[in-house]
Design a protein around this motif. Structure first.
Motif, short mmCIF file in Angstrom:
data_model
loop_
_atom_site.label_atom_id
_atom_site.label_comp_id
_atom_site.label_asym_id
_atom_site.label_seq_id
_atom_site.Cartn_x
_atom_site.Cartn_y
_atom_site.Cartn_z
N TRP A 14 0.82 -1.22 0.00
CA TRP A 14 0.00 0.00 0.00
C TRP A 14 0.85 1.27 0.00
O TRP A 14 0.53 2.25 -0.65
CB TRP A 14 -0.98 -0.05 1.19
CG TRP A 14 -1.87 1.15 1.36
CD1 TRP A 14 -2.10 1.81 2.53
CD2 TRP A 14 -2.68 1.82 0.37
NE1 TRP A 14 -2.98 2.85 2.34
CE2 TRP A 14 -3.35 2.87 1.02
CE3 TRP A 14 -2.88 1.64 -1.00
CZ2 TRP A 14 -4.22 3.73 0.36
CZ3 TRP A 14 -3.75 2.51 -1.66
CH2 TRP A 14 -4.40 3.53 -0.99
N ASP B 274 1.20 -3.48 6.44
CA ASP B 274 0.61 -4.05 5.22
C ASP B 274 0.36 -5.54 5.37
O ASP B 274 -0.65 -6.07 4.93
CB ASP B 274 1.57 -3.85 4.04
CG ASP B 274 1.23 -2.61 3.23
OD1 ASP B 274 0.29 -1.89 3.62
OD2 ASP B 274 1.91 -2.37 2.23
N GLN C 68 0.67 4.04 -2.93
CA GLN C 68 0.38 5.46 -2.68
C GLN C 68 1.44 6.35 -3.32
O GLN C 68 1.12 7.40 -3.87
CB GLN C 68 0.32 5.71 -1.17
CG GLN C 68 -0.92 5.14 -0.51
CD GLN C 68 -0.94 5.41 0.98
OE1 GLN C 68 -1.45 6.42 1.44
NE2 GLN C 68 -0.36 4.50 1.73
N LYS D 217 -8.10 3.50 -3.47
CA LYS D 217 -8.36 3.15 -2.07
C LYS D 217 -9.70 2.41 -1.96
O LYS D 217 -9.81 1.37 -1.30
CB LYS D 217 -8.40 4.45 -1.27
CG LYS D 217 -8.05 4.30 0.19
CD LYS D 217 -7.93 5.69 0.81
CE LYS D 217 -7.79 5.63 2.29
NZ LYS D 217 -7.75 6.92 2.93
#
Ligand code: SAH
Length: 333
Positions: A3, A123, A7, A22
């Motif tokens: 993640w 994560d 991002q 998301k």
């Protein structure tokens, strides 16, 4: 799923792309980037190559279908286990691991035999919930609660655990209410003190397993570092600040901590506090014998007499070794 890197990648895109991704990942629980048709094809292809979404896992389902155990293989080939428990009420609970292995050395616990291997990232903790969220989505169901009661001691991995809690709680992600997230600790005081100051009102559970230091030390080496007296002081402070009920887990082991006098002693420690006791039947790991059901019920009635709120934990997944403390050690052999 990475993640943080996703991002970073999306930081080059217009802001709404981040929201779309998301939602796709943590609300729609997509399994391939192709499903996110709102994204331009070129971006989807790029994400597919750089951030594959598949999870390598083997699953075992209990005979009654109520429990699913997942053995997840991480990027470095280390394995962890997570368990889905389907309650009769319809609520689905996921039990997550916070470490690979565990250094705490509780004498009844199977994970302890692995020793400490490494901490999980936030994560990797979230991935365990994501795995079951995807599975439940196929049945039009969802994850209702998460408990940190899998492999490892959550407070030895405090930052990653809290980061994972924030992701699970985030209304734009899993949206799981803080009251449906529980962290269970063997009683690391610094962790309890830090949690006291957090702004997310998650539940706290304490593995007590002994009504005095001597008994507790037999089962949990951590009891040598922190006495019950110090533990209780820290919990009193936690309750005073948060006004949240604490759950004490008490594993019953024949001939060690299950005598009537232990129930009376436990009653004295707990009485009058904003607490409850959850009695756990020992899942044999070779070392001890489990307390009989009759004595467990008797132990419960003694606590009730002492005006202590008490429940007996339902045992999920015994036939697939999905019960607490039996995770991952067999499968890696
Ligand atoms: N380290 C944390 C969380 C992981 S263990 C803790 O100590 O709380 C989650 C719960 O399972 C703990 O209460 C633990 O004591 C219990 N447990 C471990 N091994 C068990 C076993 N063999 N039978 C029953 N419960 C067990």
């Amino acid at each position: 799923m990475d993640w943080i890197s996703i991002q970073k990648e999306l930081a080059h895109e217009p802001a709404y792309r981040m929201r779309q991704v998301k939602k796709a990942l943590f609300v729609d629980f997509i399994e391939t980037w192709d499903e996110v048709t709102v994204l331009p094809k070129a971006l989807r292809e790029k994400l597919s190559v750089e951030f594959p979404l598949g999870v390598t896992a083997k699953t075992l389902v209990s005979k009654d279908d109520a429990t699913v155990k997942a053995l997840i293989t991480l990027k470095d080939s280390k394995q962890i286990e997570s368990v889905l428990m389907r309650h009769e009420s319809g609520r689905n609970t996921v039990c997550v691991s916070s470490l690979v292995g565990c250094p705490m050395g509780c004498t009844f616990c199977a994970t302890a035999t692995m020793g400490m291997v490494r901490k999980l990232t936030a994560d990797e903790i979230v991935l365990q919930v994501l795995f079951f969220a995807r599975l439940l989505k196929r049945e039009k169901a969802r994850v209702g609660s998460v408990v940190f009661m899998g492999m490892g001691e959550p407070f030895l991995n405090y930052e990653a655990v809290i980061e994972a809690v924030r992701m699970l709680h985030d209304p734009e992600m899993f949206g799981i209410g803080a009251r449906h997230i529980s962290i269970s600790t063997c009683g690391i005081l610094e962790g309890i003190q830090r949690l006291t100051k957090e702004d997310i009102p998650v539940n706290l559970a304490i593995s007590l397993h002994g009504s005095n230091d001597e008994v507790r030390e037999k089962l949990m080496p951590v009891a040598r570092t922190y006495t019950i007296e110090k533990l209780m002081e820290t919990i009193d402070e936690y309750i005073q600040v948060t006004n949240r009920k604490v759950m004490f887990e008490y594993l019953l082991v024949e001939g060690v901590n299950d005598a009537d006098e232990h129930a009376r002693e436990l009653g004295k420690i707990i009485k009058g506090k904003l607490c409850m006791v959850n009695l756990i039947s020992y899942n044999p790991t070779g070392k001890y014998t489990a307390t009989s059901e009759k004595q467990i019920n008797h132990f419960k009635s003694l606590l009730e007499k002492a005006k202590v709120e008490v429940s007996i934990r339902y045992r999920f997944g015994r036939d697939i070794e999905g019960a607490c403390g039996q995770l991952a050690t067999k499968s890696s052999s």
